[in-house]
Every structure is written in structure tokens, then in C-alpha cells.
Design a protein around this motif. Structure first.
Motif, PDB file in Angstrom:
ATOM      1  N   ASN A 160       0.815  -1.228   0.000  1.00  0.00           N
ATOM      2  CA  ASN A 160       0.000   0.000   0.000  1.00  0.00           C
ATOM      3  C   ASN A 160       0.843   1.270   0.000  1.00  0.00           C
ATOM      4  N   CYS A 161       2.169   1.092  -0.099  1.00  0.00           N
ATOM      5  CA  CYS A 161       3.070   2.243  -0.213  1.00  0.00           C
ATOM      6  C   CYS A 161       3.834   2.209  -1.541  1.00  0.00           C
ATOM      7  N   ILE A 162       3.330   1.428  -2.497  1.00  0.00           N
ATOM      8  CA  ILE A 162       3.931   1.346  -3.829  1.00  0.00           C
ATOM      9  C   ILE A 162       2.919   1.880  -4.836  1.00  0.00           C
ATOM     10  N   PHE A 163       3.326   2.903  -5.599  1.00  0.00           N
ATOM     11  CA  PHE A 163       2.393   3.596  -6.483  1.00  0.00           C
ATOM     12  C   PHE A 163       2.895   3.590  -7.928  1.00  0.00           C
ATOM     13  N   PRO A 164       2.200   2.881  -8.815  1.00  0.00           N
ATOM     14  CA  PRO A 164       2.576   2.913 -10.237  1.00  0.00           C
ATOM     15  C   PRO A 164       2.018   4.157 -10.921  1.00  0.00           C
ATOM     16  N   VAL A 165       2.812   4.766 -11.790  1.00  0.00           N
ATOM     17  CA  VAL A 165       2.371   5.942 -12.545  1.00  0.00           C
ATOM     18  C   VAL A 165       2.829   5.815 -13.998  1.00  0.00           C
ATOM     19  N   LYS A 166       2.254   6.646 -14.828  1.00  0.00           N
ATOM     20  CA  LYS A 166       2.657   6.711 -16.242  1.00  0.00           C
ATOM     21  C   LYS A 166       3.423   8.007 -16.465  1.00  0.00           C
ATOM     22  N   ASN A 167       4.516   7.934 -17.220  1.00  0.00           N
ATOM     23  CA  ASN A 167       5.303   9.123 -17.533  1.00  0.00           C
ATOM     24  C   ASN A 167       4.759   9.812 -18.783  1.00  0.00           C
ATOM     25  N   TYR A 168       4.999  11.113 -18.838  1.00  0.00           N
ATOM     26  CA  TYR A 168       4.844  11.822 -20.103  1.00  0.00           C
ATOM     27  C   TYR A 168       6.178  11.693 -20.835  1.00  0.00           C
ATOM     28  N   HIS A 169       6.200  11.034 -21.987  1.00  0.00           N
ATOM     29  CA  HIS A 169       7.480  10.905 -22.679  1.00  0.00           C
ATOM     30  C   HIS A 169       7.389  11.220 -24.173  1.00  0.00           C
ATOM     31  N   GLU A 170       6.205  11.067 -24.764  1.00  0.00           N
ATOM     32  CA  GLU A 170       6.076  11.421 -26.179  1.00  0.00           C
ATOM     33  C   GLU A 170       4.797  12.203 -26.464  1.00  0.00           C
ATOM     34  N   GLU A 171       3.951  12.348 -25.441  1.00  0.00           N
ATOM     35  CA  GLU A 171       2.677  13.041 -25.621  1.00  0.00           C
ATOM     36  C   GLU A 171       2.887  14.546 -25.743  1.00  0.00           C
ATOM     37  N   ILE A 172       2.041  15.173 -26.534  1.00  0.00           N
ATOM     38  CA  ILE A 172       2.069  16.627 -26.684  1.00  0.00           C
ATOM     39  C   ILE A 172       1.057  17.264 -25.733  1.00  0.00           C
ATOM     40  N   ASP A 173      -0.108  16.629 -25.604  1.00  0.00           N
ATOM     41  CA  ASP A 173      -1.175  17.167 -24.765  1.00  0.00           C
ATOM     42  C   ASP A 173      -1.218  16.451 -23.413  1.00  0.00           C
ATOM     43  N   LEU A 174      -1.754  17.149 -22.419  1.00  0.00           N
ATOM     44  CA  LEU A 174      -1.928  16.556 -21.100  1.00  0.00           C
ATOM     45  C   LEU A 174      -3.060  15.535 -21.130  1.00  0.00           C
ATOM     46  N   SER A 175      -2.964  14.546 -20.266  1.00  0.00           N
ATOM     47  CA  SER A 175      -3.991  13.503 -20.171  1.00  0.00           C
ATOM     48  C   SER A 175      -4.576  13.510 -18.762  1.00  0.00           C
ATOM     49  N   TYR A 176      -5.899  13.509 -18.678  1.00  0.00           N
ATOM     50  CA  TYR A 176      -6.568  13.521 -17.374  1.00  0.00           C
ATOM     51  C   TYR A 176      -6.178  12.290 -16.565  1.00  0.00           C
ATOM     52  N   ASP A 177      -6.205  11.102 -17.171  1.00  0.00           N
ATOM     53  CA  ASP A 177      -5.900   9.864 -16.446  1.00  0.00           C
ATOM     54  C   ASP A 177      -4.459   9.860 -15.934  1.00  0.00           C
ATOM     55  N   THR A 178      -3.523  10.323 -16.773  1.00  0.00           N
ATOM     56  CA  THR A 178      -2.117  10.379 -16.361  1.00  0.00           C
ATOM     57  C   THR A 178      -1.944  11.356 -15.201  1.00  0.00           C
ATOM     58  N   ASP A 179      -2.534  12.537 -15.332  1.00  0.00           N
ATOM     59  CA  ASP A 179      -2.432  13.553 -14.282  1.00  0.00           C
ATOM     60  C   ASP A 179      -3.068  13.081 -12.985  1.00  0.00           C
ATOM     61  N   ALA A 180      -4.234  12.422 -13.104  1.00  0.00           N
ATOM     62  CA  ALA A 180      -4.952  11.963 -11.908  1.00  0.00           C
ATOM     63  C   ALA A 180      -4.104  10.972 -11.118  1.00  0.00           C
ATOM     64  N   LEU A 181      -3.416  10.078 -11.833  1.00  0.00           N
ATOM     65  CA  LEU A 181      -2.578   9.068 -11.168  1.00  0.00           C
ATOM     66  C   LEU A 181      -1.374   9.727 -10.490  1.00  0.00           C
ATOM     67  N   ILE A 182      -0.750  10.668 -11.183  1.00  0.00           N
ATOM     68  CA  ILE A 182       0.409  11.369 -10.622  1.00  0.00           C
ATOM     69  C   ILE A 182       0.006  12.204  -9.407  1.00  0.00           C
ATOM     70  N   LEU A 183      -1.101  12.938  -9.540  1.00  0.00           N
ATOM     71  CA  LEU A 183      -1.544  13.800  -8.441  1.00  0.00           C
ATOM     72  C   LEU A 183      -2.010  12.994  -7.233  1.00  0.00           C
ATOM     73  N   SER A 184      -2.634  11.832  -7.495  1.00  0.00           N
ATOM     74  CA  SER A 184      -3.039  10.951  -6.398  1.00  0.00           C
ATOM     75  C   SER A 184      -1.808  10.452  -5.642  1.00  0.00           C
ATOM     76  N   THR A 185      -0.773  10.097  -6.373  1.00  0.00           N
ATOM     77  CA  THR A 185       0.478   9.646  -5.752  1.00  0.00           C
ATOM     78  C   THR A 185       1.115  10.775  -4.954  1.00  0.00           C
ATOM     79  N   LEU A 186       1.137  11.977  -5.530  1.00  0.00           N
ATOM     80  CA  LEU A 186       1.705  13.136  -4.837  1.00  0.00           C
ATOM     81  C   LEU A 186       0.957  13.404  -3.534  1.00  0.00           C
ATOM     82  N   ARG A 187      -0.357  13.314  -3.569  1.00  0.00           N
ATOM     83  CA  ARG A 187      -1.161  13.524  -2.366  1.00  0.00           C
ATOM     84  C   ARG A 187      -0.803  12.510  -1.283  1.00  0.00           C
ATOM     85  N   ARG A 188      -0.576  11.262  -1.669  1.00  0.00           N
ATOM     86  CA  ARG A 188      -0.216  10.225  -0.697  1.00  0.00           C
ATOM     87  C   ARG A 188       1.161  10.502  -0.090  1.00  0.00           C
TER      88      ARG A 188
END
Length: 202
Positions: A160-188
Motif C-alpha cells: 500500500n506504499c507502492i504507487f505505479p504511474v505513467k510518464n509523459y514521454h512522447e505526448e504533446i497534450d496533457l492527459s486527465y488519467d495520467t495527471d490523476a494518477l500522478i496527483l493521487s500519488t503526490l497527495r499520498r
């Protein structure tokens, strides 16, 4: 450029007002798995706040107390409140035993100091077609769960202290799902830091 990678760097997140920042910082240390990575002893010194920003890590010897970058009297703001281990998910299968042992040694020192430990597994979409197709599958993927369980067993960080996320590496536009996962991890991560500070203050 190489020296910059070796340095102990602090990063702040700016608020809407250019003059203000959020009340937390990230301290970055070069990886353990590189051929000439940071020494475990230096990471332990950083946990206790003894390493000043800008110190260029020496892969051959730990930071000596007489060095100008050795902080002899660290304040609570100099100390680490959460130990975050960043690991690319696509390297978990090939992680060397000595790297695993280094992570365990650092984690045990963090435990001794009462510092919570978490892991962020980046590039989650590169290890599983299910996740690549739909990021919402990141916690439903059997393959990812197995990788997380193996990593947890190897280094001792709870699931419960391991958080998988997706990187931005080739995308031009922001993605809601990617941001949501990153922000959820940051909040934790912030919550773990708050808990640590509250325990110390109690």
C-alpha cells in the motif's frame, strides 16, 4: 552535465503567484543502480539532513564532516520526511541484487529514524498492454500486481506504499488519467510527510 546529475538538488513547486511555492520540496539524488551511483552512506546522511544542497556526490567516498557541504546542525526542515524510491517499472525484472540490497539498507535506516518509505513505479504503461490500452487498469492488472508484490518482498516496502504511474514521454497534450494518477500519488506522499511531522510534534 555529469556533475549536475551527481549533485544534491532541491525542487519546489510554484503556486499561481510566481513569488510563492507550495510548502514542501523534493530533494533529488542520482540513482543507486548506475555504475558509479551515490553511496548508501551518503543517502543515510541526507536522510538526517547532513547534506547541503549543491553537494556533488563522490562515488568513491562519503561526505566527510569537515566538508563545507556537511551540515553539522540540521534543522527539521533539512531532514527527510518521506523516503521516495523511484523505479522504472520496466526495469524491475532486471534489477541487480546489489541494487536491491542498497535499497533495503537505506530503507532500514529510514525505519530507524521513523521516516516513512514509499516507492513510485514509473513507466507502468510500458510493462503491460492492459495498462497501455487504458491507464485505469493500472491497479487491476495481474501482471503489475505481481511485479509490485515481488518488489515489496525484495525491498520491504509495503504494497500500500507502492504507487505505479505513467510518464509523459512522447505526448504533446496533457492527459486527465495520467495527471490523476500522478496527483493521487503526490497527495499520498504529502500525507505520509504530514503524518511523520505530526508524530514528531506529538
Amino acid at each position: 552535465m555529469e556533475k549536475r546529475k551527481l549533485g544534491y538538488s532541491t525542487f519546489r513547486i510554484q503556486r499561481e503567484n510566481p513569488e510563492t511555492f507550495y510548502p514542501f520540496v523534493f530533494n533529488d539524488i542520482m540513482g543507486l543502480s548506475q555504475q558509479k551511483g551515490v553511496l548508501v552512506d551518503d543517502v543515510k546522511l541526507a536522510l538526517s539532513g547532513h547534506v547541503k544542497e549543491g553537494y556533488l556526490f563522490n562515488p568513491e567516498s562519503k561526505l566527510p564532516e569537515e566538508n563545507e557541504f556537511y551540515n553539522k546542525s540540521p534543522t527539521v526542515n533539512d531532514k527527510v520526511h518521506v523516503l521516495v524510491c523511484i523505479v522504472p517499472a520496466d526495469t524491475l525484472s532486471s534489477m541487480r541484487d546489489e541494487t536491491v540490497q542498497k535499497i533495503r539498507d537505506i530503507r532500514l535506516e529510514a525505519s530507524r529514524l521513523g521516516i516513512p518509505q514509499v516507492a513510485v513505479l514509473t513507466k507502468a504503461d510500458l510493462v503491460c498492454p492492459e495498462i497501455k490500452r487504458d491507464l485505469k487498469n493500472v491497479y487491476r492488472s495481474k501482471y503489475m500486481k505481481e511485479k509490485m508484490e515481488q518488489f515489496s518482498a525484495n525491498v520491504g516496502i509495503p504494497m500500500n506504499c507502492i504507487f505505479p504511474v505513467k510518464n509523459y514521454h512522447e505526448e504533446i497534450d496533457l492527459s486527465y488519467d495520467t495527471d490523476a494518477l500522478i496527483l493521487s500519488t503526490l497527495r499520498r506522499l504529502i500525507n505520509h510527510g504530514d503524518d511523520f511531522i505530526n508524530r514528531k510534534a506529538a
